[in-house]
Design a protein around this motif. Sequence first.
Motif, PDB file in Angstrom:
ATOM      1  N   ALA A 192      -7.465 -52.916 -12.452  1.00 61.19           N
ATOM      2  CA  ALA A 192      -7.177 -51.483 -12.331  1.00 61.19           C
ATOM      3  C   ALA A 192      -7.774 -50.648 -13.457  1.00 61.19           C
ATOM      4  CB  ALA A 192      -5.666 -51.264 -12.261  1.00 61.19           C
ATOM      5  N   ALA A 193      -7.626 -51.105 -14.695  1.00 58.77           N
ATOM      6  CA  ALA A 193      -8.082 -50.305 -15.839  1.00 58.77           C
ATOM      7  C   ALA A 193      -9.587 -50.063 -15.809  1.00 58.77           C
ATOM      8  CB  ALA A 193      -7.680 -50.990 -17.139  1.00 58.77           C
ATOM      9  N   LYS A 194     -10.331 -50.960 -15.150  1.00 59.84           N
ATOM     10  CA  LYS A 194     -11.792 -50.826 -15.116  1.00 59.84           C
ATOM     11  C   LYS A 194     -12.268 -49.954 -13.954  1.00 59.84           C
ATOM     12  CE  LYS A 194     -12.336 -55.450 -17.124  1.00 59.84           C
ATOM     13  NZ  LYS A 194     -12.875 -56.824 -16.912  1.00 59.84           N
ATOM     14  N   GLU A 195     -11.319 -49.571 -13.076  1.00 62.21           N
ATOM     15  CA  GLU A 195     -11.692 -48.766 -11.925  1.00 62.21           C
ATOM     16  C   GLU A 195     -11.880 -47.302 -12.341  1.00 62.21           C
ATOM     17  OE1 GLU A 195     -12.375 -49.721  -8.718  1.00 62.21           O
ATOM     18  OE2 GLU A 195     -12.299 -51.734  -9.586  1.00 62.21           O
ATOM     19  N   LYS A 196     -13.048 -46.768 -12.082  1.00 56.82           N
ATOM     20  CA  LYS A 196     -13.349 -45.386 -12.429  1.00 56.82           C
ATOM     21  C   LYS A 196     -12.916 -44.458 -11.295  1.00 56.82           C
ATOM     22  CE  LYS A 196     -15.349 -46.726 -16.225  1.00 56.82           C
ATOM     23  NZ  LYS A 196     -14.699 -46.507 -17.542  1.00 56.82           N
ATOM     24  N   VAL A 197     -12.159 -43.435 -11.638  1.00 50.73           N
ATOM     25  CA  VAL A 197     -11.730 -42.453 -10.640  1.00 50.73           C
ATOM     26  C   VAL A 197     -12.006 -41.053 -11.175  1.00 50.73           C
ATOM     27  CG1 VAL A 197      -9.955 -43.922  -9.614  1.00 50.73           C
ATOM     28  CG2 VAL A 197      -9.366 -42.480 -11.549  1.00 50.73           C
ATOM     29  N   THR A 198     -12.459 -40.169 -10.321  1.00 46.95           N
ATOM     30  CA  THR A 198     -12.742 -38.790 -10.715  1.00 46.95           C
ATOM     31  C   THR A 198     -11.514 -37.922 -10.474  1.00 46.95           C
ATOM     32  OG1 THR A 198     -13.505 -38.132  -8.521  1.00 46.95           O
ATOM     33  CG2 THR A 198     -15.136 -39.132 -10.005  1.00 46.95           C
ATOM     34  N   ASP A 199     -11.509 -36.742 -11.061  1.00 45.72           N
ATOM     35  CA  ASP A 199     -10.409 -35.802 -10.844  1.00 45.72           C
ATOM     36  C   ASP A 199     -10.267 -35.475  -9.367  1.00 45.72           C
ATOM     37  OD1 ASP A 199      -9.791 -35.764 -13.489  1.00 45.72           O
ATOM     38  OD2 ASP A 199     -10.732 -33.824 -13.931  1.00 45.72           O
ATOM     39  N   GLU A 200     -11.413 -35.390  -8.691  1.00 42.74           N
ATOM     40  CA  GLU A 200     -11.371 -35.091  -7.267  1.00 42.74           C
ATOM     41  C   GLU A 200     -10.719 -36.240  -6.493  1.00 42.74           C
ATOM     42  OE1 GLU A 200     -14.344 -33.831  -3.567  1.00 42.74           O
ATOM     43  OE2 GLU A 200     -15.185 -34.310  -5.536  1.00 42.74           O
TER      44      GLU A 200
ATOM     45  N   VAL B  97      -8.477 -38.314  -7.649  1.00 43.08           N
ATOM     46  CA  VAL B  97      -7.043 -38.283  -7.960  1.00 43.08           C
ATOM     47  C   VAL B  97      -6.349 -37.180  -7.173  1.00 43.08           C
ATOM     48  CG1 VAL B  97      -5.331 -37.973  -9.786  1.00 43.08           C
ATOM     49  CG2 VAL B  97      -7.431 -39.257 -10.250  1.00 43.08           C
ATOM     50  N   LYS B  98      -6.996 -36.008  -7.131  1.00 46.02           N
ATOM     51  CA  LYS B  98      -6.419 -34.880  -6.399  1.00 46.02           C
ATOM     52  C   LYS B  98      -6.284 -35.205  -4.913  1.00 46.02           C
ATOM     53  CE  LYS B  98      -5.289 -30.453  -5.856  1.00 46.02           C
ATOM     54  NZ  LYS B  98      -4.060 -29.859  -6.415  1.00 46.02           N
ATOM     55  N   ASN B  99      -7.299 -35.814  -4.340  1.00 48.69           N
ATOM     56  CA  ASN B  99      -7.259 -36.170  -2.921  1.00 48.69           C
ATOM     57  C   ASN B  99      -6.172 -37.212  -2.640  1.00 48.69           C
ATOM     58  OD1 ASN B  99      -9.369 -34.432  -2.345  1.00 48.69           O
ATOM     59  ND2 ASN B  99     -10.945 -36.026  -2.504  1.00 48.69           N
ATOM     60  N   TYR B 100      -6.024 -38.168  -3.552  1.00 45.70           N
ATOM     61  CA  TYR B 100      -4.975 -39.185  -3.384  1.00 45.70           C
ATOM     62  C   TYR B 100      -3.598 -38.543  -3.445  1.00 45.70           C
ATOM     63  CZ  TYR B 100      -2.320 -43.497  -3.962  1.00 45.70           C
ATOM     64  OH  TYR B 100      -1.430 -44.519  -3.784  1.00 45.70           O
TER      65      TYR B 100
ATOM     66  N   THR C 299      -3.054 -40.912 -11.243  1.00 45.80           N
ATOM     67  CA  THR C 299      -4.267 -41.594 -11.692  1.00 45.80           C
ATOM     68  C   THR C 299      -4.041 -43.099 -11.774  1.00 45.80           C
ATOM     69  OG1 THR C 299      -4.965 -39.649 -12.962  1.00 45.80           O
ATOM     70  CG2 THR C 299      -5.988 -41.755 -13.525  1.00 45.80           C
ATOM     71  N   GLN C 300      -2.916 -43.501 -12.375  1.00 46.53           N
ATOM     72  CA  GLN C 300      -2.597 -44.928 -12.492  1.00 46.53           C
ATOM     73  C   GLN C 300      -2.404 -45.562 -11.115  1.00 46.53           C
ATOM     74  OE1 GLN C 300       0.655 -45.671 -15.256  1.00 46.53           O
ATOM     75  NE2 GLN C 300      -0.037 -44.033 -16.588  1.00 46.53           N
ATOM     76  N   ASP C 301      -1.720 -44.827 -10.228  1.00 43.76           N
ATOM     77  CA  ASP C 301      -1.475 -45.361  -8.887  1.00 43.76           C
ATOM     78  C   ASP C 301      -2.789 -45.580  -8.135  1.00 43.76           C
ATOM     79  OD1 ASP C 301       1.191 -45.223  -9.437  1.00 43.76           O
ATOM     80  OD2 ASP C 301       1.601 -43.465  -8.200  1.00 43.76           O
ATOM     81  N   LEU C 302      -3.692 -44.624  -8.241  1.00 44.95           N
ATOM     82  CA  LEU C 302      -4.978 -44.747  -7.552  1.00 44.95           C
ATOM     83  C   LEU C 302      -5.785 -45.908  -8.122  1.00 44.95           C
ATOM     84  CD1 LEU C 302      -7.055 -43.821  -5.522  1.00 44.95           C
ATOM     85  CD2 LEU C 302      -7.827 -42.085  -7.171  1.00 44.95           C
ATOM     86  N   GLN C 303      -5.739 -46.060  -9.441  1.00 41.12           N
ATOM     87  CA  GLN C 303      -6.441 -47.178 -10.057  1.00 41.12           C
ATOM     88  C   GLN C 303      -5.862 -48.517  -9.580  1.00 41.12           C
ATOM     89  OE1 GLN C 303      -6.041 -45.884 -14.229  1.00 41.12           O
ATOM     90  NE2 GLN C 303      -8.287 -45.926 -14.348  1.00 41.12           N
ATOM     91  N   LEU C 304      -4.545 -48.567  -9.408  1.00 44.78           N
ATOM     92  CA  LEU C 304      -3.919 -49.793  -8.914  1.00 44.78           C
ATOM     93  C   LEU C 304      -4.310 -50.072  -7.467  1.00 44.78           C
ATOM     94  CD1 LEU C 304      -0.334 -49.617 -10.456  1.00 44.78           C
ATOM     95  CD2 LEU C 304      -2.053 -51.378 -10.891  1.00 44.78           C
TER      96      LEU C 304
END
Length: 547
Positions: free
Chosen positions: A209-217, A219-222, A410-415
């Motif tokens: 999870a920690a290595k997964e890159k997520v953008t603000d967009e 996170v917002k969509n999730y 953000t953490q949830d999406l990375q998980l």
Amino acid sequence: MVIRRMNNMFTRHGRWMFAIITLFIIVSFVGFLTPGFNSMFSFGGGSGSAGTAFGKKISAEQVREQAIRDSVALALAYGVDPSNSQVFEMAEKNAFYSICALYAAAQCGVWVSDQEIAAYLEKLPRFQGADQQFDINKYNDFVKNSLKPHGITESTLEQGIRESLMKQQLSEQITGDVIATPDEIRAFFNVIREKFEISVAEFKASTYAAKEKVTDEDVKNYFEANRKKYIMPERYNIRTVEFDYSGFAAKAGAGVTEQDIQKYYESHKNEFTKMEKGKPVTTPLSKVKNEIKTNIINERAAAMAMEMAQQFAVDAYNETQGKDDALVRFQGMIKANGFKENVYGWIDKKTVALGKRPVEPELMSEIDAIYIKSPVSNPVAGRDCAYVVFLEAREDAKPATFEEVKSQVTQDLQLVKGAQKARDQARHAAGEIVRLKNNIKVFRKMAPQAVDLDAFDAMNPPYSLIGGILATLAENTPAGAISEVKDTPEGAVFVYVRSRALPNDKDYEQVKSFINSFYIKMKQDSASNNFNLWLQSKCKIYELRRD
């Protein structure tokens, strides 16, 4: 009536016809009631049509009358008065089911004779005299004083018993023909007692999870897609007065006598006793005297603190109840008593500490029960102190805004992404193991995080949140091979089955009798469940209005 007609016959011929004990009457009401069936058939009262059974309309009046008959039979079985409200509620709840079961019993040719009713009545303890023989006077007294005042006739009593015994006989028909062959039982024993030794390769989202890159967009969509998951919990703005137990220790200790210590020791000997070489050995009083004195002081100090907290809570409640200036009054009382006010501000049910003290469940429950118009709590006995809480304000739970929970989202999406990565990695590793060579050496190389589990069987699966999954994978995989990959809430898992061993004949013989009974009971339960499904298909209850 039946009991009068049959009384002489029993005197002549004995009690050989009495084959159904009181417990069977109780079972007849609940024997078939699986959770699904019970929730389907629940009488709601009212008038009009209640439903249908085997294509015939059942009126609400029929259900009411059935509930009365069932409640009388139940009252006899439980040894309580027919007017008992709990018994009637049970009967009312299951009355529609009773009608359905009786229709089924009639189709199966089930009938209960007057002789069987009389046999049942004669054996009930409430109708037996000092010589443990049937006493007609007790029976008559019951009819006169327990039934007639409630408008219940003797014929209603007899019909209720008849129907209860019919349902019991129906149950016996359904389960009585169940048999099991020796080979069938042994095969069942092999299934539940086969021993497995496995190695587990679990691929977890947290690893990736920690290595997964997520953008603000992203996170917002999730967040937008999962808004219902994000709720700001109810909040409480509180301040407290805390009565530390340590502040009462000196006073509590001054009154501890040798008699107190001796009495505590005698009443708590189990605390000072342990097994040594298979025998209980109690530590002498002389060696635990100081420990006991400390315990007594702590108990008395806590009681003193709670007593003071109780008095303050009562006074503060009376002073602040319904007052607009409740906080000012509360603070005035704190100052007048020389206490200390602790201001914590906003907390919620996720708050883990108040200052240096952990939030204890009892304290949070009390805070949740306080009303703004009555802002002072009852005293709460904590681990180190007694609390009196003042609730200054509270806010209801509400949907969270994106900014309030952005970090959590953000953490949830990375998980989520980490879980998918874990599943991909698990399938890749499993494929490589099969491609290279399906053995333990390759398994350990491709899944270095794997762990070896102790031997287990179906009755004692691995002690793990995914223990059931691991047991199923093992059962479906031959020894010396890896299982399929199974998704888990946190990622994926597969196992390597190191060995499988069937139980031997000696093991089987030791528990053969029990396994035989257990397996037949399973088949009987299955037969009852199948009957329930069939009965549900033949009956339908309507939604009824309660007057």
